[in-house]
Structure formats: structure tokens, C-alpha cells
Design an enzyme around this catalytic site. Structure first.
Site, PDB file in Angstrom:
ATOM      1  N   GLY B  12      37.052  68.304  22.661  1.00 25.60           N
ATOM      2  CA  GLY B  12      37.326  66.871  22.538  1.00 25.60           C
ATOM      3  C   GLY B  12      38.780  66.608  22.851  1.00 25.60           C
ATOM      4  O   GLY B  12      39.532  66.084  22.034  1.00 25.60           O
ATOM      5  N   GLU B  35      35.752  67.665  27.077  1.00 23.18           N
ATOM      6  CA  GLU B  35      35.565  66.301  26.586  1.00 23.18           C
ATOM      7  C   GLU B  35      34.162  65.849  26.962  1.00 23.18           C
ATOM      8  O   GLU B  35      33.748  65.979  28.108  1.00 23.18           O
ATOM      9  CB  GLU B  35      36.640  65.400  27.204  1.00 23.18           C
ATOM     10  N   ASN B  82      29.345  69.067  26.821  1.00 25.70           N
ATOM     11  CA  ASN B  82      28.935  68.940  25.432  1.00 25.70           C
ATOM     12  C   ASN B  82      29.149  70.292  24.768  1.00 25.70           C
ATOM     13  O   ASN B  82      28.335  71.200  24.889  1.00 25.70           O
ATOM     14  CB  ASN B  82      27.453  68.540  25.394  1.00 25.70           C
ATOM     15  N   LEU B 102      40.667  68.377  17.206  1.00 22.98           N
ATOM     16  CA  LEU B 102      41.688  67.430  16.785  1.00 22.98           C
ATOM     17  C   LEU B 102      41.140  66.012  16.826  1.00 22.98           C
ATOM     18  O   LEU B 102      40.638  65.564  17.847  1.00 22.98           O
ATOM     19  CB  LEU B 102      42.916  67.548  17.689  1.00 22.98           C
ATOM     20  N   ASP B 105      35.279  62.783  16.177  1.00 22.33           N
ATOM     21  CA  ASP B 105      34.505  61.616  15.756  1.00 22.33           C
ATOM     22  C   ASP B 105      34.124  61.761  14.281  1.00 22.33           C
ATOM     23  O   ASP B 105      33.472  62.723  13.908  1.00 22.33           O
ATOM     24  CB  ASP B 105      33.235  61.534  16.629  1.00 22.33           C
TER      25      ASP B 105
END
Lengths: 400, 232
Positions: B12, B35, B82, B102, B105
Site C-alpha cells: 500500500g 498498491e 493485491n 503504513l 485502510d
């Protein structure tokens, strides 16, 4: 419409075969031909049942522990039962959290493993219905099948994301290896008994994988489509079982009138033995202790077929008549008997069939991500949607 | 450099702030950002393209440096994927020495807690790609999520929380707290930042019984098909 038998298993050591029809269990004693019908919820006499009600009670998965003679099954309304297969007494009954996809007893039959549609695998204590289940494994996808290796050192799990996971047991938090190579879902896995670390897998690919589960190597791909008239459809493995005394492995494909047999004599070079053409669509099958094959059909006039082990041909027998003559429940409308084929990810959005594997993977990934994105948008869409609505309202006002 | 394997993964990675910060500190390590989002907020470029452009610009500005020299930015890259789902398809067993989560969500809704990036069961997959001694960094500005991650990591037999003295010596710690765009935003708003670092152990405890079930609240009884949908 009479229900077919959709599952069949052998109660090894009891000389019995067990057939599942809807929410009922029919047991055939192979010595006497005696038939026993069991149902807790619907009674044992044949009845006519509204489809939705029946579908809820349907037994989707069943497992048997040969040494302890235990039987476990789950209905679609999430009720789990464990029975003593000899006395047919209920030992444990409880409601589970999610719909179960597969079950497995630990070797000592102390625990029952229950895997669900959410990808989680729970451990339940067999003789204590009060004890809370503990979570052992979680996949980010539907958990489709599981099996213990014959030494019980590993509990292997498979999922809809092409993955097979070899988990250490009982330390299932520690993954020993992933068996990667399938390109679509894996629906069935089978660790051979007392064989040199061999596991066989099948799913939506046109081959079965023969793996060494300790090294993670894919040793062999067994062709399951040559000689099978697939037509437009893709192969989907719905049943995969072995009878090791006679070195036979057998496979059923969804909605295909065949049973494909392999010879396990030389595990380094597994060869196809025979493809037997069947007259009806098979739903499930089981080897009896002798190695004969009992096939449950999606048919009401001939619910079961019998394949004699020496001829490997469909033959008739008195026992077969007994089980075929059982009047099963009737439903107004047949419910879904095929669940596995729906797992194919490109069933709803067709990618170019000429895509290379790499392109397909990318397409699947893109699809995945876009889906994720659109979900997120709707999730935190509150503010933006409000703005949009306000904007539209302002616009319509100004045009008026 | 050609025969090297990726050793750090930023799951992410957003705008790629951490990649850029770590690159000169670890010139001999390959660092990959991942990401899942197609776009990052406030920018019309695809997230991957944005980070790609950022890296290319830095490489061009530092074209005089040798590829393995600090500040050449040749050791960082980004991909769209993913990670929750395909981590083991990209990394071998024990390939990574650091994984960064970091400002993930927070999935505030109780029913969505299971979708959080750190859960007791998913940690098995992170432990698989992480070598013994490798470190997981978790940073968030959401107290509830921080407590969730700590609880799940504490519960997992293959992870041990690193003490404050260990964190003080770790050059990555200031980066994970300050160098991401989210981190800077939290700072501007003088919000809280929570950090938890865990070391991957070689062996877990014997006699382990199992994890507590991860429940998404009682409201999800009939949402069985959520996952099916997500899988389509």
C-alpha cells in the site's frame, strides 16, 4: 420431481454405503441389502417439500472417520452434526458461523476441521459441543478443500485463487509451502496414503496436478480432457478419490458423462487407465472396500450406477436395485446441484479466449482491482455523492 | 544488481514517499512498493504511474551516479497488485527482510474488520515470505486499528514485538513515521501516530491451540455471499 443422490461415501469397516439425498441419508448394508433412511428434521418417509425449505436443509458436505466410525455433516443452514456411524446416535450438534465447504477429522478423531465460504478453517472438539471453535487457518478466498497428509504432519488447504497451501500441523500458523501452478480455482485435493509425499489436485484446469508437497514441486500433470467431449464447456473437477489397494484414482468432471480412471502403480509416472463413458451425469462417487465404484447420478430413474472393479464397466447387481428403488423426497423445483463450476472467475465476464496465460492473469487482476475500487467508492461515497446530488439539483434548478 | 531479489516490500505504497526515503539509506537492497488502488487521491494519474514518474524523475536527476550508489534511485520500483491475495505468487519463502504496512485502510465498519490487512490468519502468509529476523512495520493514525494490529500480531506465535530501544536504533523508524504523504498529513493536523514493529521468529510455541475467531460483528449473518462477490 424426485431428488437424486448427490453424495456417496463408503463406511469402511461397517460394510455400508452412505448416500445423501437432499437433507436425508440413505444407508445400504452391502451384506444384507438392508436400507435405512435417516433424517432428523424431515422424518424418514418420502415427502414433498417446497424447494427453498429443502435447499436450506440440504447436506452439502459429509465426512467419515474409518477408525473411530464417526460421521460428520453440515447442512446449508449451517447446522453441524457428528454421529456415531455404528449406533447412528448424535454425539455433537451445533450451529456454525458460515456455510461450510469441507470437513475433515484429525487422525485421532479428537477434532473436526470445518472450512467455510469465508476462507476460514476452524477446529472443533468432537466430543464437546460446548467448547468454542478455534481458528486455525484463513485464506483470502473461498476455502474449497482440505486434507491431512498420512503422517498428519501437514494439513493441506486449497482455494478459489489457484492456491494450495501446505500448513504445518498442529502449528498451522506456520506455512510450510505453497503449491503454485494451477491457473484457475482448485476444487479437490487428495494426499495419498503412505506414499512418498504425493498430493493430487484438480479444479478448473484441464489437468490434475501431481505434487510433492514437501518440496513443492509439480511432478506431473495428468490430462483429463483428451477423450472427453467437452463441447463448449471447460473442465471442472467435482470429485477426486483414490482406492490405493487397487492403485486406482478416479475423477468426475461437472456435467460430463465420464469417469476417468488412472493407474497409481508407479507414482512417478501415473498413467491413464480408462475413460468410462456413462449414460447419465454423475454427481459423486465412492470406491467400496473391494474397489468397485458406486456412482450417484443426476437422474431419478436410475439414481446409482455400479462399476465392477475387474471389468471397469457399468454392470447391474441386486444391491444396486435396492438403492435405486428407494423413494426419495420430491421437490417442486430442482435446486442447484452444481456449485463448483460457478467458481470459475471468468464465467461472468469473458476474456478473449486467445489470451495468453499472462494476459488472463493480468485481466483477472485488473478485474479484481476495479471491483475493489468500485466497492471503495460506494463505501466512502457519502460526501462525494452528496456533492454530486447537490450539483445535479443546482443544474436542474438553473435549467428550470 | 541483476541477480538480486527484492528484500523490502511496502504494501500500500500510495505516493511512494517511503520508497524514496529508504532508497538512499539502503542502496544495496531492492525495495518494491505495491498498491492496489488504481488512483491515489488528488491526482489523476494511476497510482503506479505517479510513483513510476516520481522514480524516473529522481533517476534522471541523479543519472551521474552508479546504479548501486546511494541516491541513484535504481533500487526502488512499484507495481499494482493485491498483496493480500497474491503475496506468495511474488515472493519466495523467506525472501523478504522487511514488510511495511503504513497507514492502511482502517475498515471502520465492524463487518469489514476481517478485510483489514493485518489479521491473525493473514499473518501466516506474511510470515511465509518474511525470513526469520525480518521485521514488520505497522503505522497508523487510528488508535482502534493500531490496537487491532497489536492484538493480532501478539497472538501470532511467529512474531515478537520489538522494544522501544530496538526501535530507537532502527533507521527505518523515522522514515515510516515521517516520510509518507499520509504521515505528513497527520503531522500537519497534529494527529496521533501509532507504531508497532514485530520481528519474525524462526519457530513458534509448541502446544499452540488456535486463534480466537475473527468476528465481524453479529450483523453479518446473511452476508455469506460477500466473499463470493469480491471474488468475481
Amino acid at each position: 420431481m424426485q431428488l437424486p443422490y448427490h453424495l456417496v461415501i463408503t463406511l469402511t469397516g461397517l460394510d455400508k454405503l452412505l448416500f445423501v439425498t437432499g437433507a436425508k441419508i440413505v444407508i445400504l448394508e452391502s451384506k444384507t441389502g438392508k436400507i435405512t433412511t435417516i433424517s432428523e428434521s424431515l422424518g424418514t418417509a418420502p415427502t414433498v417439500i417446497p424447494t427453498d425449505q429443502h435447499a436450506k436443509k440440504q447436506l452439502r458436505t459429509i465426512v467419515y472417520h474409518p477408525a473411530k466410525k464417526l460421521l460428520a455433516f453440515v447442512s446449508d443452514d449451517k447446522e453441524l452434526q457428528i454421529w456415531d456411524a455404528q449406533t447412528l446416535k448424535v454425539i455433537n450438534k451445533r450451529t456454525i458461523l458460515k456455510r461450510a465447504t469441507c470437513l475433515s477429522f484429525s487422525k485421532d478423531a479428537k477434532y473436526l476441521m470445518v472450512a467455510d465460504k469465508f476462507g476460514d478453517l476452524y477446529k472443533l472438539v468432537v466430543d464437546n459441543p460446548e467448547e468454542k471453535p478455534l481458528l486455525l487457518i484463513g485464506h483470502v478466498s473461498i476455502l474449497t478443500d482440505m486434507c491431512f497428509t498420512s503422517d498428519s504432519k501437514y494439513l493441506v488447504t486449497s482455494d478459489r485463487d489457484e492456491k494450495i497451501r501446505v500448513n504445518r500441523y498442529p502449528e498451522t500458523y506456520d506455512i510450510h509451502r505453497f503449491l503454485l501452478g494451477h491457473t484457475v480455482f482448485v476444487s479437490k485435493i487428495l494426499a495419498l496414503e503412505n506414499s512418498k509425499e504425493i498430493l493430487i489436485s484438480g479444479g478448473g484446469d484441464d489437468w490434475l496436478g501431481v505434487w510433492n508437497y514437501t518440496t513443492g514441486k509439480l511432478l506431473q500433470k495428468l490430462d483429463i480432457v483428451t477423450g472427453v467431449e467437452l463441447g463448449e464447456s471447460k473442465p471442472t473437477v467435482v470429485a477426486l478419490k483414490a482406492h490405493q489397494p487397487s492403485n486406482t484414482l478416479a475423477v468426475l468432471l461437472e456435467k460430463m458423462n465420464y469417469i476417468i480412471l488412472f493407474d497409481l502403480t508407479d507414482l512417478q509416472h501415473i498413467k491413464q487407465k480408462k475413460i468410462v463413458k456413462l449414460e447419465r451425469e454423475p454427481l459423486s462417487f465412492a470406491f467400496d472396500s473391494a474397489g468397485n465404484i458406486w456412482i450417484a447420478n443426476n437422474s431419478t430413474e436410475r439414481k446409482v450406477d455400479f462399476l465392477a472393479k475387474d471389468k471397469l464397466e457399468v454392470v447391474d447387481s441386486q444391491l444396486l436395485k435396492q438403492v435405486n428403488n428407494v423413494r426419495t423426497d420430491e421437490v417442486e423445483e430442482m435446486f442447484e446441484l452444481y456449485e463448483i463450476g460457478h467458481m470459475r472467475k471468468w464465467s461472468r465476464w469473458q476474456p478473449d479466449p486467445n489470451f495468453s496465460l499472462r494476459q488472463k492473469r493480468q485481466a483477472a487482476l485488473d478485474h479484481d482491482i476495479e471491483k475493489e475500487e468500485s466497492k471503495k467508492k460506494t463505501r466512502r461515497g457519502g460526501q462525494k455523492q452528496k456533492e454530486k446530488k447537490a450539483k445535479i439539483a443546482a443544474e436542474t434548478q438553473s435549467t428550470q | 544488481m541483476a541477480d538480486k531479489k527484492v528484500e523490502f516490500a511496502d504494501i500500500g505504497c500510495g505516493y511512494g514517499g517511503l520508497l524514496v526515503a529508504l532508497s538512499p539509506i539502503f542502496p544495496d537492497k531492492l525495495i518494491l512498493g505495491m498498491e492496489i488502488r488504481v488512483k491515489v487521491e488528488g491526482n489523476n494519474l494511476l497510482s503506479k504511474e505517479y510513483v513510476d514518474k516520481r522514480i524516473t524523475a529522481l533517476r534522471n536527476q541523479n543519472a551521474d551516479k552508479k546504479p548501486d550508489e546511494s541516491g541513484s534511485y535504481q533500487n526502488i520500483s512499484v507495481m499494482r497488485m493485491n498483496a493480500m491475495r497474491y503475496c506468495p505468487n511474488f515472493f519466495e519463502k523467506g525472501q523478504l527482510s522487511k514488510i511495511f504496512f503504513l497507514f492502511p485502510d482502517p475498515h471502520f465498519k465492524k463487518r469489514k474488520h476481517k478485510a483489514r490487512i493485518v489479521t491473525s490468519t493473514l499473518l501466516a502468509e506474511y510470515a511465509y515470505v518474511l525470513r526469520p529476523g525480518g521485521i514488520v512495520y505497522c503505522v497508523t493514525d487510528v488508535r482502534d486499528l493500531h490496537e487491532w494490529m497489536v492484538k493480532h500480531l501478539d497472538e501470532h506465535p511467529l512474531f515478537r514485538r520489538r522494544a522501544q530501544e530496538e526501535l530507537d536504533r532502527d533507521p527505518c523508524v523515522p522514515c515510516v513515521l515521517q516520510e509518507t504523504e499520509e504521515g505528513k498529513k497527520v503531522e500537519r493536523n497534529s494527529g496521533d501516530k501509532f507504531i508497532a514493529c514485530y520481528e519474525r521468529l524462526a519457530e513458534g510455541e509448541k502446544g499452540w491451540k488456535g486463534f480466537a475467531p475473527i468476528l465481524g460483528g453479529d450483523d453479518d449473518g446473511d452476508k455469506d455471499d460477500d466473499k463470493d462477490e469480491a471474488n468475481e
